[in-house]
Scaffold this active site. Structure first.
Site, short mmCIF file in Angstrom:
data_model
loop_
_atom_site.label_atom_id
_atom_site.label_comp_id
_atom_site.label_asym_id
_atom_site.label_seq_id
_atom_site.Cartn_x
_atom_site.Cartn_y
_atom_site.Cartn_z
NE ARG A 218 69.89 -3.03 -29.26
CZ ARG A 218 68.85 -3.84 -28.99
NH1 ARG A 218 68.55 -4.17 -27.75
NH2 ARG A 218 68.12 -4.32 -29.98
CD GLU A 246 74.39 -7.39 -25.56
OE1 GLU A 246 73.76 -8.15 -26.31
OE2 GLU A 246 73.86 -6.49 -24.92
CG HIS A 264 70.42 -8.77 -24.93
ND1 HIS A 264 71.07 -7.95 -25.80
CD2 HIS A 264 69.10 -8.49 -25.09
CE1 HIS A 264 70.19 -7.20 -26.47
NE2 HIS A 264 68.98 -7.53 -26.05
C1 DGY Z 1 65.05 -6.33 -28.81
O1 DGY Z 1 63.94 -6.79 -29.11
O2 DGY Z 1 65.55 -5.39 -29.40
C2 DGY Z 1 65.73 -6.91 -27.66
O3 DGY Z 1 67.01 -6.45 -27.49
C3 DGY Z 1 65.65 -8.40 -27.62
O4 DGY Z 1 65.39 -8.71 -26.31
#
Ligand code: DGY
Length: 299
Positions: A218, A246, A264
């Site tokens: 993240r 994002e 992402h």
């Molecule tokens: C998640 O699963 O949290 C991811 O960010 C998606 O790829």
């Protein structure tokens, strides 16, 4: 069970959900007491507009934008999709490590722009990955999958974890030591109040000159302004798949050769995304049958 999904999620399992309405949450303007199940991709929930909600099935393992406590107070179960995206995310992590460390994107741009004019012997020099030290911040499911892949590159692996474990995947270090000792650092902790801003300017300054930071977790885990400053200075390299706002990406990064940027893509394989939808559907169907969900988030 009436289900509202914020998009059509990929894969055949989605068809097994009977009564599904596709509606982005931004279009939800009036209360919908008929909705009992909700499918989201880590989105903030308008709980007041969904008084009949029984279950939120998150398409993704990270659920940091979902107010789990507020759901629990209302008796709403929240589920997520752990496990099925580990391989995809670990693969992308290796792709970013290799791309950033070996200047792959920079080279691609040079070729496309017609700027490759000299001999191969004159350009493209980079640091070797094989034999380097990899620091895995968070040796959970995805971090462990990255550490296993690291064996193929003869990497020396260091890791942080809330608790030190008995593992042959690497050697435990406190975060500051790991940052100072690694050639490549890769982040695999969830976003929580404890990890928000965990890699701040002080900690980024611990990275070795020329080190490479990869983030497929993240954006908020790294203080973005401090990371931008380090990258603009050219002191470190990075492979970044996640960002604080994002799909916005700090403008300063766009022209930098020492950073590889992806939108992402961590779980973005057909196999992983279809398996995520499978788990979303299985969780919803279990709740509909009055059974416990397969993969509830801890509350
Ligand atoms: C998640 O699963 O949290 C991811 O960010 C998606 O790829």
């Amino acid at each position: 069970m009436k289900i509202l999904a914020t998009r059509r999620y990929p894969g055949p399992a989605f068809e097994e959900l009977g009564d599904v309405e596709i509606l982005p949450l931004s279009s939800l303007e009036r209360p919908r007491p008929d909705v009992e199940g909700l499918v989201v991709a880590n989105e903030a929930l308008p709980l007041d507009l969904l008084p009949g909600l029984r279950v939120v099935a998150n398409f993704g393992v990270g659920y940091d934008r979902i107010d789990v406590a507020a759901c629990a107070e209302r008796g709403v179960v929240v589920t997520h999709t752990p496990g099925v995206l580990d391989a995809a995310t670990a693969d992308l992590t290796l792709a970013l490590i290799l791309a950033a460390r070996r200047r792959v994107v920079e080279g691609d741009r040079l070729v496309r722009s017609g700027g490759w004019t000299g001999s191969w012997a004159d350009s493209g020099l980079a640091e070797e990955l094989t034999g380097a030290t990899l620091g895995v911040v968070g040796l959970g499911r995805i971090g462990s999958a990255v550490a296993r892949r690291a064996r193929g590159f003869d990497l020396r692996v260091l890791y942080t974890r809330r608790r030190q474990v008995d593992t042959d995947l690497g050697k435990f270090r406190e975060l500051d030591e790991l940052l100072a000792e690694s050639d490549v650092v890769t982040i695999h902790v969830p976003l929580t109040p404890e990890t928000d801003g965990m890699l701040d300017a002080r900690r980024l300054a611990l990275l070795r000159d020329g080190a490479c930071l990869v983030n497929t977790a993240r954006g908020e885990i790294v203080v973005e302004a401090a990371l931008v400053a380090e990258l603009v200075s050219g002191r470190i390299r990075a492979g970044l798949d996640v960002f604080v706002r994002e799909p916005e990406v700090p403008r300063e990064l766009l022209g930098l050769a020492n950073v590889v940027l992806t939108p992402h893509l961590g779980s973005a394989t057909r196999q992983a995304r279809e398996a995520m939808t499978r788990l979303v559907a299985d969780n919803l169907l279990a709740v509909e049958r009055g059974e416990p969900p397969l993969t509830p988030v801890p509350s």
